[in-house]
Write a protein that holds these residues in place. Structure first.
Motif, PDB file in Angstrom:
ATOM      1  N   PRO A   1       0.825  -1.212   0.000  1.00  0.00           N
ATOM      2  CA  PRO A   1       0.000   0.000   0.000  1.00  0.00           C
ATOM      3  C   PRO A   1       0.859   1.262   0.000  1.00  0.00           C
ATOM      4  O   PRO A   1       2.073   1.218   0.249  1.00  0.00           O
ATOM      5  CB  PRO A   1      -0.812  -0.123   1.290  1.00  0.00           C
ATOM      6  CG  PRO A   1       0.032  -0.988   2.180  1.00  0.00           C
ATOM      7  CD  PRO A   1       0.731  -1.954   1.271  1.00  0.00           C
TER       8      PRO A   1
ATOM      9  N   CYS B   1      -5.626  -0.235  -9.848  1.00  0.00           N
ATOM     10  CA  CYS B   1      -5.574  -1.001  -8.607  1.00  0.00           C
ATOM     11  C   CYS B   1      -5.531  -2.502  -8.863  1.00  0.00           C
ATOM     12  O   CYS B   1      -6.173  -3.016  -9.777  1.00  0.00           O
ATOM     13  CB  CYS B   1      -6.775  -0.663  -7.728  1.00  0.00           C
ATOM     14  SG  CYS B   1      -6.821   1.058  -7.171  1.00  0.00           S
TER      15      CYS B   1
ATOM     16  N   SER C   1     -10.145  -1.672  -2.658  1.00  0.00           N
ATOM     17  CA  SER C   1      -9.696  -0.312  -2.356  1.00  0.00           C
ATOM     18  C   SER C   1      -9.824   0.615  -3.556  1.00  0.00           C
ATOM     19  O   SER C   1      -9.262   1.707  -3.568  1.00  0.00           O
ATOM     20  CB  SER C   1      -8.230  -0.351  -1.891  1.00  0.00           C
ATOM     21  OG  SER C   1      -7.393  -0.843  -2.925  1.00  0.00           O
TER      22      SER C   1
END
Length: 403
Positions: free
Chosen positions: A147, A365, A370
């Motif tokens: 992340p 992504c 997310s």
């Protein structure tokens, strides 16, 4: 009648993901449409006169320039780049440590040919450059993700990601990172994290692809040393591009790294396109050798700084009151706002009704859970007054969805 080509398509062709940016081009050409969707430089600052000012040499050297070139690229341009990028890389790379490519996109493809077998694991930031996902996926890669926050990849999580992959029998082939003004998130990897990333790479024996197409387009603060400069093990390939500092139409990128991997990339380039355009390489070399690259770069930076500041001000005026948050990019081409409780994909459709286009997070992504909150907004292409109008329309779309 069934189209015979459909029956002959490869598995790659059947599963390839078209670029959403390319797909939306027809939409953004509609009259009155404001586009924050692409990642295009501003054509009004292309150095047309300087780029073609000394083109008479093309005729004088025509017999050589119109011939096939070396696969590794024009030796004069390679020598120039080796010296020009030395402050960032920490040294002048040797001639067998640099290769010219047809855009920096080809750097990724050549490295994928050299390193990825179907099913191999590669580590990427999440989100990351959508075309890198496409390239690596076309070669059969699987992904482990790290992340990000406002300082880029959260490098402290990287050892756990590597060890988890190893425990599954998927020792990662490489770590892919965009260190400066990341596409799409706009974040810059901090100095301490760069050092830590180089150390982790050496400890675990996992190479790094350091993609840096935006690094020279900085508006605030000081340039940071590359990860390459902290890498004492020779584990890093540094990729650069003329697309953002001259023009994308030149289609010239480059890679610097260990001579063995550069040689392997050259072998695959022989079978991909033989060599990049000798004519374009000659033009780019003359432009650089005349000092125009360093002379014109401040013009580019100032033009884009004004537009970055215009979008920042417009977002503060129209989006911040609606709960939208973001990190102000220190350079590059993009904002990456978090729309909070508004689904970004639904917002992109509503925005098109208002004749303003942006790219929602999903194609950038790996973890789709997310991918609902963010979107990518480009600020380099539009004038400040157009940016104000577009952000106002985007705010209206958010209000309608919330209502």
């Amino acid at each position: 009648m069934t189209n015979v080509w459909q029956n002959k398509l490869s598995n790659k062709a059947r599963n390839v993901r078209p670029s959403p940016i390319r797909e939306i081009l027809d939409v953004v050409r509609q009259p009155g449409m404001i586009s924050f969707a692409g990642g295009m430089p501003a054509p009004e600052i292309f150095p047309v006169d300087k780029f073609f000012a000394d083109s008479a040499f093309l005729k004088a050297q025509g017999k050589e320039i119109l011939q096939y070139g070396t696969t590794e690229g024009d030796p004069r341009l390679r020598e120039f780049l080796a010296k020009w990028q030395a402050p960032r890389l920490g040294r002048v790379v040797e001639k067998n440590e640099i290769i010219l490519t047809t855009g920096s996109q080809q750097v990724l493809d050549l490295l994928a040919w050299a390193l990825i077998d179907p099913g191999d694991c590669v580590i990427v930031e999440d989100p990351t450059y959508l075309s890198a996902i496409s390239v690596f996926s076309n070669h059969g890669a699987q992904y482990a993700t790290v992340p990000m926050d406002g300082e880029g990849m959260i490098v402290s999580k990287l050892p756990e990601v590597i060890e988890n992959a190893q425990a599954r029998g998927k020792s990662p082939k490489f770590i892919y990172t965009i260190v400066n003004f990341q596409n799409p998130a706009g974040a810059t990897l901090s100095l301490e994290r760069r050092k830590e990333l180089a150390a982790i790479s050496e400890k675990y024996g996992v190479p790094i692809i350091e993609d840096d197409p935006y690094g020279y387009v900085r508006y605030d603060g000081d340039h940071l040393p590359s990860v390459f400069s902290f890498d004492k093990a020779g584990n890093t390939v540094y990729a650069g591009s003329f697309s953002k500092i001259l023009s994308p139409g030149t289609r010239i990128g480059w890679a610097s790294g260990n001579a063995d991997i550069i040689r392997q990339m050259g072998t695959f380039k022989q079978f991909t396109d033989l060599c990049s355009s000798s004519v374009t390489q000659a033009l780019v070399y003359e432009y650089c050798n005349c000092g125009y690259l360093d002379e014109h770069l401040p013009v580019i930076i100032e033009n884009y700084r004004i537009k970055r500041d215009a979008m920042q001000a417009s977002m503060e005026r129209h989006l911040a009151p609606l709960g939208v948050t973001w990190v102000k990019p220190e350079g590059g081409f993009f904002f990456w706002p978090d729309f909070g409780g508004v689904d970004a994909t639904a917002l992109s459709r509503k925005a098109l009704e208002k004749k303003v286009a942006f790219i929602p997070a999903e194609p950038f992504c790996i973890d789709m859970a997310s991918a609902t909150r963010n979107g990518r907004l480009n600020f380099t292409y539009s004038r400040p007054d157009v940016i104000e109008d577009g952000i106002s329309r985007l705010a209206a779309a958010i209000k309608e969805l919330k209502a």
